[in-house]
Write a protein that holds these residues in place. Structure first.
Motif, PDB file in Angstrom:
ATOM      1  N   LYS A 206      39.526  59.680  27.303  1.00  0.00           N
ATOM      2  CA  LYS A 206      39.153  58.417  27.494  1.00  0.00           C
ATOM      3  C   LYS A 206      37.904  58.122  26.243  1.00  0.00           C
ATOM      4  CE  LYS A 206      40.641  57.795  31.462  1.00  0.00           C
ATOM      5  NZ  LYS A 206      41.676  59.096  31.649  1.00  0.00           N
ATOM      6  N   GLY A 210      39.982  53.402  22.574  1.00  0.00           N
ATOM      7  CA  GLY A 210      41.184  53.476  23.121  1.00  0.00           C
ATOM      8  C   GLY A 210      42.196  54.374  22.544  1.00  0.00           C
ATOM      9  N   GLU A 212      46.545  54.438  21.968  1.00  0.00           N
ATOM     10  CA  GLU A 212      47.692  54.026  22.014  1.00  0.00           C
ATOM     11  C   GLU A 212      48.746  55.006  22.080  1.00  0.00           C
ATOM     12  OE1 GLU A 212      50.101  50.264  19.939  1.00  0.00           O
ATOM     13  OE2 GLU A 212      49.297  52.152  18.760  1.00  0.00           O
TER      14      GLU A 212
END
Length: 227
Positions: A206, A210, A212
């Motif tokens: 986390k 972020g 992807e």
């Protein structure tokens, strides 16, 4: 009905941004207040109308992209254990180095911790009761990790520090795994001989910026004879 759009930037230094004209209140559009850019309000606008805008600013954090993530969940009824392993093929798509990397210069900058697009650490929250974590890359076991088990309502935390800082354009592949008590995820149905297994689809690191994921593969390995 009047509409407006607010964009909040990570910094007030925005050298270029789209100026639309004036809004319904006669002000220059957008209205800039600190790090916030407000487009609008607008009055009557035809249905389907659009106005593309762009803003350019400096982003000093890594842009993490995983080309592939493989997640295996193995259920063992003999040992009463669920073993989870996740394998990552990670890439930083942030700003690249202007010059060659210098380990000496990198260590010197750690004293005053300047903004950087390099990835230095991954924080990996785990379910309460997780145990026996490991962190392995292509070379072998990575000892620069820290596990904080918790028996409180908070999650356990696995802090991973890669073998080297991951700058823009650099890649890093690794795997991480841990164990859990099967009782926390498996329950027997009230009728019949069936069981229900409830596990997270994906856990993973986390990061504030972020992560992807391009492709994700999840495999659940059940005990022999299970259907």
């Amino acid at each position: 009905m009047k509409q407006k759009t607010k964009l909040k930037m990570p910094t007030s230094d925005v050298p270029e941004y789209t100026v639309v004209g004036t809004n319904a209140e006669g002000q220059e559009d957008p209205v800039k207040q600190g790090v916030t850019f407000t487009y609008g309000p607008y009055g009557e606008v035809p249905a389907g109308a659009n106005q593309p805008v762009s803003l350019r600013y400096e982003f000093t954090k890594p842009l993490l992209h995983a080309t592939l993530v493989e997640r295996d969940i193995e259920v063992s009824h003999w040992g009463g254990n669920i073993a989870t392993e996740e394998r990552y093929w990670l890439e930083n798509r942030g700003a690249t180095l202007k010059n060659q990397f210098s380990r000496v210069q990198w260590q010197q900058t750690q004293y005053f911790n300047p903004p950087t697009s390099a990835l230095k650490e991954l924080e990996y929250p785990l379910i309460i009761g997780s145990a026996n974590p490991y962190f392995i890359d292509d070379i072998g076991n990575v000892s620069t990790s820290r596990f904080r088990p918790r028996n409180t309502p908070k999650e356990a935390l696995l802090q991973l520090k890669p073998r080297y800082p991951l700058f823009g354009g650099w890649k890093y592949s690794f795997k991480v795994g841990w164990d859990n008590d099967v009782k926390s995820f498996l329950r027997k149905l009230k009728t019949g001989d069936g069981y229900v297994l409830k596990v997270p689809f994906l856990e993973g690191p986390k990061q504030p910026e972020g992560l992807e994921i391009e492709k994700l593969t999840v495999r659940v390995v059940l005990p022999e004879g299970a259907t």
